[in-house]
Design a protein around this motif. Structure first.
Motif, PDB file in Angstrom:
ATOM      1  N   ALA A  74       0.833  -1.207   0.000  1.00 46.45           N
ATOM      2  CA  ALA A  74       0.000   0.000   0.000  1.00 46.45           C
ATOM      3  C   ALA A  74       0.868   1.257   0.000  1.00 46.45           C
ATOM      4  CB  ALA A  74      -0.935   0.005   1.202  1.00 46.45           C
ATOM      5  N   VAL A  75       1.976   1.220   0.754  1.00 54.07           N
ATOM      6  CA  VAL A  75       2.900   2.358   0.784  1.00 54.07           C
ATOM      7  C   VAL A  75       3.466   2.605  -0.609  1.00 54.07           C
ATOM      8  CG1 VAL A  75       5.150   3.162   1.649  1.00 54.07           C
ATOM      9  CG2 VAL A  75       3.511   2.115   3.229  1.00 54.07           C
ATOM     10  N   MET A  76       3.930   1.548  -1.244  1.00 52.88           N
ATOM     11  CA  MET A  76       4.533   1.684  -2.575  1.00 52.88           C
ATOM     12  C   MET A  76       3.508   2.167  -3.606  1.00 52.88           C
ATOM     13  SD  MET A  76       7.581   1.084  -1.813  1.00 52.88           S
ATOM     14  CE  MET A  76       8.487   0.931  -3.335  1.00 52.88           C
ATOM     15  N   LYS A  77       2.291   1.680  -3.494  1.00 46.31           N
ATOM     16  CA  LYS A  77       1.217   2.084  -4.426  1.00 46.31           C
ATOM     17  C   LYS A  77       0.930   3.579  -4.276  1.00 46.31           C
ATOM     18  CE  LYS A  77      -3.517   0.898  -5.733  1.00 46.31           C
ATOM     19  NZ  LYS A  77      -4.459   1.902  -5.259  1.00 46.31           N
ATOM     20  N   LEU A  78       0.788   4.045  -3.026  1.00 46.76           N
ATOM     21  CA  LEU A  78       0.507   5.458  -2.801  1.00 46.76           C
ATOM     22  C   LEU A  78       1.669   6.334  -3.261  1.00 46.76           C
ATOM     23  CD1 LEU A  78      -1.276   5.257   0.673  1.00 46.76           C
ATOM     24  CD2 LEU A  78      -2.308   5.951  -1.497  1.00 46.76           C
ATOM     25  N   LYS A  79       2.892   5.870  -3.037  1.00 51.73           N
ATOM     26  CA  LYS A  79       4.064   6.623  -3.483  1.00 51.73           C
ATOM     27  C   LYS A  79       4.057   6.737  -5.011  1.00 51.73           C
ATOM     28  CE  LYS A  79       7.935   8.784  -3.205  1.00 51.73           C
ATOM     29  NZ  LYS A  79       7.892  10.196  -2.938  1.00 51.73           N
ATOM     30  N   ALA A  80       3.707   5.637  -5.674  1.00 49.77           N
ATOM     31  CA  ALA A  80       3.650   5.633  -7.134  1.00 49.77           C
ATOM     32  C   ALA A  80       2.584   6.606  -7.653  1.00 49.77           C
ATOM     33  CB  ALA A  80       3.369   4.227  -7.655  1.00 49.77           C
ATOM     34  N   GLU A  81       1.553   6.841  -6.825  1.00 52.37           N
ATOM     35  CA  GLU A  81       0.499   7.785  -7.187  1.00 52.37           C
ATOM     36  C   GLU A  81       0.896   9.221  -6.886  1.00 52.37           C
ATOM     37  OE1 GLU A  81      -2.970   6.482  -5.043  1.00 52.37           O
ATOM     38  OE2 GLU A  81      -3.058   4.574  -6.120  1.00 52.37           O
ATOM     39  N   GLY A  82       2.121   9.396  -6.336  1.00 58.80           N
ATOM     40  CA  GLY A  82       2.615  10.751  -6.064  1.00 58.80           C
ATOM     41  C   GLY A  82       2.271  11.295  -4.694  1.00 58.80           C
ATOM     42  N   VAL A  83       1.779  10.429  -3.818  1.00 57.61           N
ATOM     43  CA  VAL A  83       1.441  10.874  -2.464  1.00 57.61           C
ATOM     44  C   VAL A  83       2.732  11.007  -1.651  1.00 57.61           C
ATOM     45  CG1 VAL A  83       0.124  10.318  -0.376  1.00 57.61           C
ATOM     46  CG2 VAL A  83      -0.782   9.691  -2.627  1.00 57.61           C
ATOM     47  N   LYS A  84       2.858  12.099  -0.911  1.00 57.16           N
ATOM     48  CA  LYS A  84       4.055  12.366  -0.108  1.00 57.16           C
ATOM     49  C   LYS A  84       4.085  11.422   1.097  1.00 57.16           C
ATOM     50  CE  LYS A  84       5.256  16.768  -1.667  1.00 57.16           C
ATOM     51  NZ  LYS A  84       6.429  16.705  -2.477  1.00 57.16           N
ATOM     52  N   PRO A  85       5.282  11.105   1.593  1.00 57.19           N
ATOM     53  CA  PRO A  85       5.422  10.171   2.724  1.00 57.19           C
ATOM     54  C   PRO A  85       4.611  10.543   3.967  1.00 57.19           C
ATOM     55  CG  PRO A  85       7.544  10.516   1.697  1.00 57.19           C
ATOM     56  CD  PRO A  85       6.595  11.484   1.044  1.00 57.19           C
ATOM     57  N   THR A  86       4.554  11.814   4.312  1.00 55.00           N
ATOM     58  CA  THR A  86       3.789  12.226   5.495  1.00 55.00           C
ATOM     59  C   THR A  86       2.309  11.891   5.312  1.00 55.00           C
ATOM     60  OG1 THR A  86       5.355  13.991   5.982  1.00 55.00           O
ATOM     61  CG2 THR A  86       3.175  14.181   6.970  1.00 55.00           C
ATOM     62  N   GLU A  87       1.776  12.139   4.109  1.00 55.39           N
ATOM     63  CA  GLU A  87       0.376  11.835   3.814  1.00 55.39           C
ATOM     64  C   GLU A  87       0.146  10.324   3.795  1.00 55.39           C
ATOM     65  OE1 GLU A  87      -3.665  12.252   2.926  1.00 55.39           O
ATOM     66  OE2 GLU A  87      -2.222  13.709   3.690  1.00 55.39           O
ATOM     67  N   ILE A  88       1.111   9.579   3.274  1.00 51.72           N
ATOM     68  CA  ILE A  88       1.003   8.111   3.272  1.00 51.72           C
ATOM     69  C   ILE A  88       0.878   7.618   4.707  1.00 51.72           C
ATOM     70  CG2 ILE A  88       2.214   5.933   2.793  1.00 51.72           C
ATOM     71  CD1 ILE A  88       3.509   7.361   0.371  1.00 51.72           C
ATOM     72  N   ALA A  89       1.740   8.123   5.578  1.00 46.26           N
ATOM     73  CA  ALA A  89       1.718   7.710   6.985  1.00 46.26           C
ATOM     74  C   ALA A  89       0.365   8.004   7.615  1.00 46.26           C
ATOM     75  CB  ALA A  89       2.832   8.418   7.757  1.00 46.26           C
ATOM     76  N   GLN A  90      -0.183   9.181   7.352  1.00 46.10           N
ATOM     77  CA  GLN A  90      -1.482   9.547   7.910  1.00 46.10           C
ATOM     78  C   GLN A  90      -2.593   8.653   7.382  1.00 46.10           C
ATOM     79  OE1 GLN A  90      -1.692  13.710   6.907  1.00 46.10           O
ATOM     80  NE2 GLN A  90      -0.591  14.339   8.767  1.00 46.10           N
ATOM     81  N   ARG A  91      -2.603   8.426   6.063  1.00 43.94           N
ATOM     82  CA  ARG A  91      -3.664   7.606   5.460  1.00 43.94           C
ATOM     83  C   ARG A  91      -3.644   6.164   5.982  1.00 43.94           C
ATOM     84  NH1 ARG A  91      -4.070   8.815  -1.024  1.00 43.94           N
ATOM     85  NH2 ARG A  91      -4.256  11.080  -0.905  1.00 43.94           N
ATOM     86  N   LEU A  92      -2.440   5.625   6.177  1.00 45.05           N
ATOM     87  CA  LEU A  92      -2.323   4.215   6.577  1.00 45.05           C
ATOM     88  C   LEU A  92      -2.218   4.026   8.085  1.00 45.05           C
ATOM     89  CD1 LEU A  92       0.067   2.948   3.757  1.00 45.05           C
ATOM     90  CD2 LEU A  92      -2.430   2.771   3.879  1.00 45.05           C
ATOM     91  N   GLY A  93      -2.185   5.129   8.829  1.00 39.78           N
ATOM     92  CA  GLY A  93      -2.128   5.036  10.283  1.00 39.78           C
ATOM     93  C   GLY A  93      -0.811   4.460  10.791  1.00 39.78           C
ATOM     94  N   MET A  94       0.269   4.908  10.195  1.00 42.96           N
ATOM     95  CA  MET A  94       1.583   4.412  10.597  1.00 42.96           C
ATOM     96  C   MET A  94       2.540   5.593  10.745  1.00 42.96           C
ATOM     97  SD  MET A  94       2.493   2.703   6.864  1.00 42.96           S
ATOM     98  CE  MET A  94       3.746   1.669   7.447  1.00 42.96           C
ATOM     99  N   GLY A  95       3.695   5.345  11.319  1.00 42.38           N
ATOM    100  CA  GLY A  95       4.675   6.398  11.508  1.00 42.38           C
ATOM    101  C   GLY A  95       5.394   6.745  10.221  1.00 42.38           C
ATOM    102  N   ARG A  96       5.823   7.998  10.130  1.00 38.21           N
ATOM    103  CA  ARG A  96       6.572   8.437   8.947  1.00 38.21           C
ATOM    104  C   ARG A  96       7.859   7.647   8.785  1.00 38.21           C
ATOM    105  NH1 ARG A  96       7.467  14.756   8.754  1.00 38.21           N
ATOM    106  NH2 ARG A  96       9.419  13.837   9.384  1.00 38.21           N
ATOM    107  N   ALA A  97       8.518   7.354   9.910  1.00 39.74           N
ATOM    108  CA  ALA A  97       9.780   6.606   9.842  1.00 39.74           C
ATOM    109  C   ALA A  97       9.563   5.244   9.192  1.00 39.74           C
ATOM    110  CB  ALA A  97      10.382   6.446  11.229  1.00 39.74           C
TER     111      ALA A  97
END
Length: 192
Positions: free
Chosen positions: A153-176
């Motif tokens: 899911a992280v890789m898919k969102l990144k491929a869609e151009g979503v920034k890491p901070t937004e990915i973390a928020q959407r998936l409920g995980m830490g930025r690290a």
């Protein structure tokens, strides 16, 4: 005045907190401070109770492990109470309440606190031995890292151009965790 303190570690232990409050009220507590927090976390209500009590008061708890995390912690709390002229009463100590208002109560509390800490250390030692044996037998794998389960899911969102901070928020995980999955250096990627 008798002031009570009740604590459970999690929200799921609601019945345990209610039982503690009921027991404290039954021994005459006029005020009860209660919280749902791990003993290793900041215990705001315990601090409030310790600040609230005055000379001549008694702080009551149902069990020793609801108040202190170790003998050192217990002795520090008792010292704070004694400095204010406040006694500590533990309701459930082998069927008999213990009251630090007496010399015998102080001795019993210290002894029982030491035994409780010793029992916890033994339990943790047995747990470590059991895990080591299970690992040696190939039966213990440990838990799968939670963030790694969402790597796709992280890789898919990144491929869609979503920034890491937004990915973390959407998936409920830490930025690290997101940065680890992406294989990026967290120092260089903090702009995301």
């Amino acid at each position: 005045m008798i002031v009570g303190y009740a604590r459970t570690s999690t929200v799921e232990q609601e019945a345990g907190l209610e039982a503690q409050e009921r027991d404290l009220l039954s021994v005459g507590c006029e005020r009860v401070f209660a919280e749902r927090v791990s003993s290793v976390a900041k215990r705001a209500q315990m601090e409030a109770a310790l600040d609230f009590v005055r000379k001549g008061d008694t702080l009551a708890v149902t069990k020793l492990d609801r108040l202190a995390r170790s003998v050192a912690d217990l002795l520090a709390i008792v010292a704070r109470l004694e400095a204010k002229g406040v006694a500590l009463r533990v309701l459930s100590m082998g069927g008999q309440p213990v009251d630090t208002g007496t010399a015998t109560g102080k001795l019993m509390l210290t002894m029982l606190g030491a035994v409780a800490e010793f029992e916890r250390a033994l339990m943790l030692e047995r747990q470590r031995e059991g895990i080591a044996k299970a690992k040696a037998d190939g039966k213990y794998k440990g838990r799968v890292p939670t963030a790694q389960r969402q790597a796709d899911a992280v890789m898919k969102l990144k491929a869609e151009g979503v920034k890491p901070t937004e990915i973390a928020q959407r998936l409920g995980m830490g930025r690290a965790s997101v940065y680890r999955i992406l294989g990026r250096d967290t120092e260089g990627a903090r702009s995301g």
